[in-house]
Motif scaffolding. Sequence first.
Motif, PDB file in Angstrom:
ATOM      1  N   ALA A  87      26.190  42.639  49.470  1.00 45.74           N
ATOM      2  CA  ALA A  87      27.066  43.409  48.592  1.00 45.74           C
ATOM      3  C   ALA A  87      27.237  44.834  49.109  1.00 45.74           C
ATOM      4  O   ALA A  87      28.343  45.381  49.086  1.00 45.74           O
ATOM      5  N   LEU A  88      26.154  45.438  49.575  1.00 47.84           N
ATOM      6  CA  LEU A  88      26.266  46.791  50.133  1.00 47.84           C
ATOM      7  C   LEU A  88      27.250  46.794  51.301  1.00 47.84           C
ATOM      8  O   LEU A  88      28.083  47.701  51.434  1.00 47.84           O
ATOM      9  N   LYS A  89      27.170  45.785  52.140  1.00 49.78           N
ATOM     10  CA  LYS A  89      28.067  45.729  53.299  1.00 49.78           C
ATOM     11  C   LYS A  89      29.509  45.501  52.865  1.00 49.78           C
ATOM     12  O   LYS A  89      30.428  46.135  53.375  1.00 49.78           O
ATOM     13  N   GLU A  90      29.694  44.583  51.939  1.00 48.32           N
ATOM     14  CA  GLU A  90      31.045  44.246  51.494  1.00 48.32           C
ATOM     15  C   GLU A  90      31.667  45.434  50.741  1.00 48.32           C
ATOM     16  O   GLU A  90      32.795  45.836  51.027  1.00 48.32           O
ATOM     17  N   HIS A  91      30.925  46.008  49.826  1.00 45.39           N
ATOM     18  CA  HIS A  91      31.442  47.178  49.106  1.00 45.39           C
ATOM     19  C   HIS A  91      31.598  48.359  50.060  1.00 45.39           C
ATOM     20  O   HIS A  91      32.525  49.163  49.924  1.00 45.39           O
ATOM     21  N   GLY A  92      30.700  48.453  51.021  1.00 47.48           N
ATOM     22  CA  GLY A  92      30.782  49.526  52.017  1.00 47.48           C
ATOM     23  C   GLY A  92      32.056  49.439  52.853  1.00 47.48           C
ATOM     24  O   GLY A  92      32.636  50.451  53.239  1.00 47.48           O
ATOM     25  N   ARG A  93      32.511  48.216  53.105  1.00 52.84           N
ATOM     26  CA  ARG A  93      33.771  48.043  53.835  1.00 52.84           C
ATOM     27  C   ARG A  93      34.935  48.642  53.077  1.00 52.84           C
ATOM     28  O   ARG A  93      35.878  49.170  53.658  1.00 52.84           O
ATOM     29  N   PHE A  94      34.890  48.514  51.749  1.00 52.30           N
ATOM     30  CA  PHE A  94      36.033  48.932  50.943  1.00 52.30           C
ATOM     31  C   PHE A  94      35.879  50.318  50.365  1.00 52.30           C
ATOM     32  O   PHE A  94      36.852  50.925  49.929  1.00 52.30           O
ATOM     33  N   CYS A  95      34.657  50.821  50.340  1.00 46.26           N
ATOM     34  CA  CYS A  95      34.441  52.143  49.770  1.00 46.26           C
ATOM     35  C   CYS A  95      33.246  52.823  50.433  1.00 46.26           C
ATOM     36  O   CYS A  95      32.222  53.080  49.790  1.00 46.26           O
ATOM     37  N   THR A 152      38.083  42.778  46.335  1.00 45.13           N
ATOM     38  CA  THR A 152      37.358  41.503  46.315  1.00 45.13           C
ATOM     39  C   THR A 152      37.955  40.536  45.287  1.00 45.13           C
ATOM     40  O   THR A 152      37.362  39.495  45.007  1.00 45.13           O
ATOM     41  N   SER A 153      39.111  40.901  44.760  1.00 44.86           N
ATOM     42  CA  SER A 153      39.755  40.038  43.760  1.00 44.86           C
ATOM     43  C   SER A 153      40.918  39.286  44.391  1.00 44.86           C
ATOM     44  O   SER A 153      41.321  39.562  45.527  1.00 44.86           O
ATOM     45  N   LEU A 154      41.502  38.383  43.631  1.00 43.13           N
ATOM     46  CA  LEU A 154      42.663  37.627  44.106  1.00 43.13           C
ATOM     47  C   LEU A 154      43.930  38.469  44.155  1.00 43.13           C
ATOM     48  O   LEU A 154      44.973  37.993  44.594  1.00 43.13           O
ATOM     49  N   LEU A 155      43.845  39.717  43.712  1.00 42.63           N
ATOM     50  CA  LEU A 155      44.977  40.625  43.901  1.00 42.63           C
ATOM     51  C   LEU A 155      45.104  41.009  45.368  1.00 42.63           C
ATOM     52  O   LEU A 155      46.171  41.409  45.829  1.00 42.63           O
ATOM     53  N   PHE A 156      44.003  40.864  46.104  1.00 42.97           N
ATOM     54  CA  PHE A 156      44.021  41.225  47.528  1.00 42.97           C
ATOM     55  C   PHE A 156      43.675  40.041  48.429  1.00 42.97           C
ATOM     56  O   PHE A 156      44.105  39.968  49.570  1.00 42.97           O
ATOM     57  N   ARG A 157      42.893  39.103  47.895  1.00 39.46           N
ATOM     58  CA  ARG A 157      42.372  38.010  48.690  1.00 39.46           C
ATOM     59  C   ARG A 157      43.176  36.728  48.524  1.00 39.46           C
ATOM     60  O   ARG A 157      43.780  36.498  47.480  1.00 39.46           O
ATOM     61  N   THR A 158      43.064  35.880  49.526  1.00 38.48           N
ATOM     62  CA  THR A 158      43.567  34.521  49.380  1.00 38.48           C
ATOM     63  C   THR A 158      42.527  33.718  48.597  1.00 38.48           C
ATOM     64  O   THR A 158      41.345  34.080  48.546  1.00 38.48           O
ATOM     65  N   THR A 159      42.947  32.614  48.036  1.00 38.90           N
ATOM     66  CA  THR A 159      41.980  31.782  47.309  1.00 38.90           C
ATOM     67  C   THR A 159      40.997  31.125  48.284  1.00 38.90           C
ATOM     68  O   THR A 159      39.889  30.764  47.887  1.00 38.90           O
ATOM     69  N   THR A 160      41.371  30.979  49.531  1.00 45.33           N
ATOM     70  CA  THR A 160      40.429  30.445  50.527  1.00 45.33           C
ATOM     71  C   THR A 160      39.257  31.398  50.726  1.00 45.33           C
ATOM     72  O   THR A 160      38.083  31.002  50.655  1.00 45.33           O
ATOM     73  N   GLU A 161      39.556  32.659  50.969  1.00 48.13           N
ATOM     74  CA  GLU A 161      38.487  33.667  51.117  1.00 48.13           C
ATOM     75  C   GLU A 161      37.674  33.758  49.847  1.00 48.13           C
ATOM     76  O   GLU A 161      36.440  33.859  49.876  1.00 48.13           O
ATOM     77  N   HIS A 162      38.369  33.740  48.740  1.00 47.34           N
ATOM     78  CA  HIS A 162      37.718  33.900  47.441  1.00 47.34           C
ATOM     79  C   HIS A 162      36.694  32.789  47.204  1.00 47.34           C
ATOM     80  O   HIS A 162      35.526  33.063  46.924  1.00 47.34           O
ATOM     81  N   LYS A 163      37.108  31.544  47.353  1.00 50.10           N
ATOM     82  CA  LYS A 163      36.200  30.422  47.072  1.00 50.10           C
ATOM     83  C   LYS A 163      35.003  30.427  48.031  1.00 50.10           C
ATOM     84  O   LYS A 163      33.893  30.070  47.645  1.00 50.10           O
ATOM     85  N   ARG A 164      35.234  30.802  49.282  1.00 52.95           N
ATOM     86  CA  ARG A 164      34.127  30.882  50.257  1.00 52.95           C
ATOM     87  C   ARG A 164      33.076  31.893  49.777  1.00 52.95           C
ATOM     88  O   ARG A 164      31.876  31.609  49.760  1.00 52.95           O
ATOM     89  N   ASP A 165      33.535  33.072  49.335  1.00 57.03           N
ATOM     90  CA  ASP A 165      32.596  34.117  48.916  1.00 57.03           C
ATOM     91  C   ASP A 165      31.977  33.811  47.550  1.00 57.03           C
ATOM     92  O   ASP A 165      30.813  34.127  47.309  1.00 57.03           O
ATOM     93  N   VAL A 166      32.756  33.223  46.673  1.00 51.39           N
ATOM     94  CA  VAL A 166      32.203  32.811  45.376  1.00 51.39           C
ATOM     95  C   VAL A 166      31.025  31.858  45.608  1.00 51.39           C
ATOM     96  O   VAL A 166      29.955  32.006  45.021  1.00 51.39           O
ATOM     97  N   ALA A 167      31.234  30.893  46.506  1.00 51.38           N
ATOM     98  CA  ALA A 167      30.181  29.905  46.788  1.00 51.38           C
ATOM     99  C   ALA A 167      28.924  30.602  47.306  1.00 51.38           C
ATOM    100  O   ALA A 167      27.808  30.311  46.858  1.00 51.38           O
ATOM    101  N   GLU A 168      29.103  31.521  48.231  1.00 53.00           N
ATOM    102  CA  GLU A 168      27.953  32.246  48.791  1.00 53.00           C
ATOM    103  C   GLU A 168      27.165  32.951  47.686  1.00 53.00           C
ATOM    104  O   GLU A 168      25.943  32.818  47.578  1.00 53.00           O
ATOM    105  N   PHE A 169      27.845  33.670  46.842  1.00 58.73           N
ATOM    106  CA  PHE A 169      27.146  34.457  45.818  1.00 58.73           C
ATOM    107  C   PHE A 169      26.648  33.604  44.645  1.00 58.73           C
ATOM    108  O   PHE A 169      25.905  34.115  43.808  1.00 58.73           O
TER     109      PHE A 169
END
Lengths: 417, 417
Positions: A87-95, A152-169
């Motif tokens: 999460a730190l890395k992912e949030h760090g990418r965006f902020c 990290t929402s579907l306002l910016f992401r494809t559902t493919t990326e979204h489902k992959r990351d949802v599964a991970e978390f």
Amino acid sequence: MAFTEFRPLDEKSLIDYIKATPSLSSKLGNKFDDLTIKEVGDGNLNFVYIVFNSSGSFVIKQALPYIRCIGESWPMTKERAYFETLALKEHGRFCPEHTPEVYHFDRTMSLLAMRYIEPPHIILRKGLIAGIEYPLLAEHISEYMANTLFFTSLLFRTTTEHKRDVAEFCGNVELCRLTEQVVFSDPYKISQYNRWTAPYLDRDAEAVREDNLLKLEVAELKSKFCERAQALIHGDLHTGSVMVTPKSTQVIDPEFAFYGPMGFDIGAFLGNLILAFFAQDGHCDQVNDRKAYKEWILKAIEETWNLFHYKFIALWDKHKNGSGEAYLPAIYDNPEVQLLVQKSYMKDLFHDSLGFGAAKMIRRIVGVAHVEDFESITDASKRATCERRALNLAKSILKERRKFEGITEVISAIRQF
Amino acid sequence: MAFTEFRPLDEKSLIDYIKATPSLSSKLGNKFDDLTIKEVGDGNLNFVYIVFNSSGSFVIKQALPYIRCIGESWPMTKERAYFETLALKEHGRFCPEHTPEVYHFDRTMSLLAMRYIEPPHIILRKGLIAGIEYPLLAEHISEYMANTLFFTSLLFRTTTEHKRDVAEFCGNVELCRLTEQVVFSDPYKISQYNRWTAPYLDRDAEAVREDNLLKLEVAELKSKFCERAQALIHGDLHTGSVMVTPKSTQVIDPEFAFYGPMGFDIGAFLGNLILAFFAQDGHCDQVNDRKAYKEWILKAIEETWNLFHYKFIALWDKHKNGSGEAYLPAIYDNPEVQLLVQKSYMKDLFHDSLGFGAAKMIRRIVGVAHVEDFESITDASKRATCERRALNLAKSILKERRKFEGITEVISAIRQF
Ligand SMILES: Nc1ncnc2c1ncn2[C@@H]1O[C@H](COP(=O)(O)OP(=O)(O)O)[C@@H](O)[C@H]1O
Ligand SMILES: Nc1ncnc2c1ncn2[C@@H]1O[C@H](COP(=O)(O)OP(=O)(O)O)[C@@H](O)[C@H]1O
Ligand SMILES: [Mg+2]
Ligand SMILES: [Mg+2]
Ligand SMILES: [Mg+2]
Ligand SMILES: [Mg+2]
Ligand SMILES: [Mg+2]
């Protein structure tokens, strides 16, 4: 010394660990004679070490397989360090401006190294108790929330990326379960862990457990928390997870991160500011009546939402023809419908935020984990009075949140309790 | 012959495959001289073979890496056979009476073998077109939906089990994306795949693409579809996925299964019954005016929802002190609050079902995949009239669904269009 198996570190073995880890020793110029190591974990769950010498510094955070403040009797997966790092890395990418950089992660050791957020940074909650104003707080935290949630929402992401990351978390389920228990369940039932300022709040705690409408509303929020993968949320965004100076704001401790409802983060932050507001009457004295400070807190609440709203919509407008798949440009790219869907989205998000914020307030008064804002009021009767006002407001917001049309109405409500 | 790599089978190579697969050849008493193999895939996506001899029978379904009815130009993961198998097994655990047993699965070959649902079973949609009444349909399908949805939701599951299974079914993202496109997107924009009964419905299709309120509502449903992991849904529960006799009801083809909103399944079924209703005027003739049959369809719609409601609540009551974590007994085990939360849950589910049902109707009239109910009406002008009535009802339901208080109001609305 090798660290091929998990073991809890202490100030001493940590030195060996650093020596065995090139990316860390190099941060210290490979010098170990002037090293200072200090355990500073004032948090509830983990061990945190500040490490520095004349050449450099970092912070080491290690998760043990239980909850620190309770002990080994409450086991908790140490895999949380992995999700905190992700999460730190992912949030760090965006902020990056408001997220500490991760230097190193060791899954075996459940240990991460990150930027040392150096003094004069302090934990925001302590600044709020001390009555310090942070003129850029709303600006910064709204920037953090707008960016991390939007991207990290579907306002910016494809559902493919979204489902992959949802599964991970989904793997961070144990931490989610802790929240489910302490936020959405325990306060509404008899639980060995619950506590409150007794005997003053005995009746108030009981009333929470007997309030059917409150239980109905909290069930709806819990179901959103468990089922709705809206964005990668921080998951524990209270004022103890934010470090500040008047010029800088850094968000730490996203170990509860997962794909959940955005309003849970926004509500956590706003709800904890409201708790800080109601605690002020317990901190005022002849020198400082805290009146002006209370006004500043109210302004921070108002600005946080308004700036979040503004920035979030700005991101949406900027990326409306991007790869986000919630609102395809071929369908939604006309000003009228765009306005319509944004209004509806933000209205729902506002009501979610109020609901989650209220639930977070309630659990801090009658649940297991309390906040220093109130705990530091030594006069129990005075503390109970402050807490009761916060509790009553929270109950009212939780039940009536859909009637609030804007943040100024929330501010008015706060003033009335 | 070995089948160590994927390859599409045909009637001939299928025999070799069966011979090489003991669990299948034993079903046929290991006799191959009187074998009959027939490809019957009338569906849109896959190849389906009926295999039988004097000793036994089964059905083989194989997924190829594209969509059958469109061809190799529309690639689609063959992993869908894996998720279909998972879902058949999981739903079979909870509702064996209405789910074909899986005999064999081969991930490499994207192939499953299941019970042959023997004649006189036919596809429900064909029965509805032929005007056949199924007195037990509502009873059976409500049983199927209540069981599969209840037992895979947090009303019965722990959040640990839930998150594990949600993560697994995130892998079925390509099939979800197909639904996102053809149900929630294409009908509301210009798309090469869209078609409708032209020129009669040209203006109607255009009106769908220009209706901002409709787009607002469909966006909300899409977000629920993409974000809300409420239960393991079938994902494609139209009347072409149900095989029936007057005494038996079997649900096939859950290759779109994933953790999504329950209302998507309920709506799919009800919406397709409503389409069948509006198609009747295209099938009536001097011998049969279909008036009585239309009444029977309306009764089936009403009973399906009412029986579903009844059975779902009965399961909830029966298991309210079980391991489900949405409503913990320590909080919700008093009759008053139990009633309150059930009412609220079922109301939301009803409105979701209406919304999704309406969206499924719309896409069958102006989107890529149409239904035989209408397609079999050869007179285009007559067909367009039937379709227009269905479309107008669906638009009205999608926008006004929250105003419906019960299924009888829906039946009244159907009669008015
Ligand atoms: N990167 C950092 N820089 C400086 N201090 C930190 C940093 N991370 C944590 N701390 C200190 O350690 C305390 C506990 O850290 P935190 O991440 O909140 O742990 P926990 O998960 O146990 O709550 C914080 O309140 C803060 O004082
Ligand atoms: N188990 C079965 N028993 C008998 N017929 C079946 C069975 N499964 C499928 N079929 C027949 O094959 C057709 C296509 O099957 P289906 O699973 O719907 O494939 P698709 O995924 O391509 O839509 C069905 O309409 C039905 O006629
Ligand atoms: Mg912390
Ligand atoms: Mg905490
Ligand atoms: Mg923490
Ligand atoms: Mg099919
Ligand atoms: Mg299919």
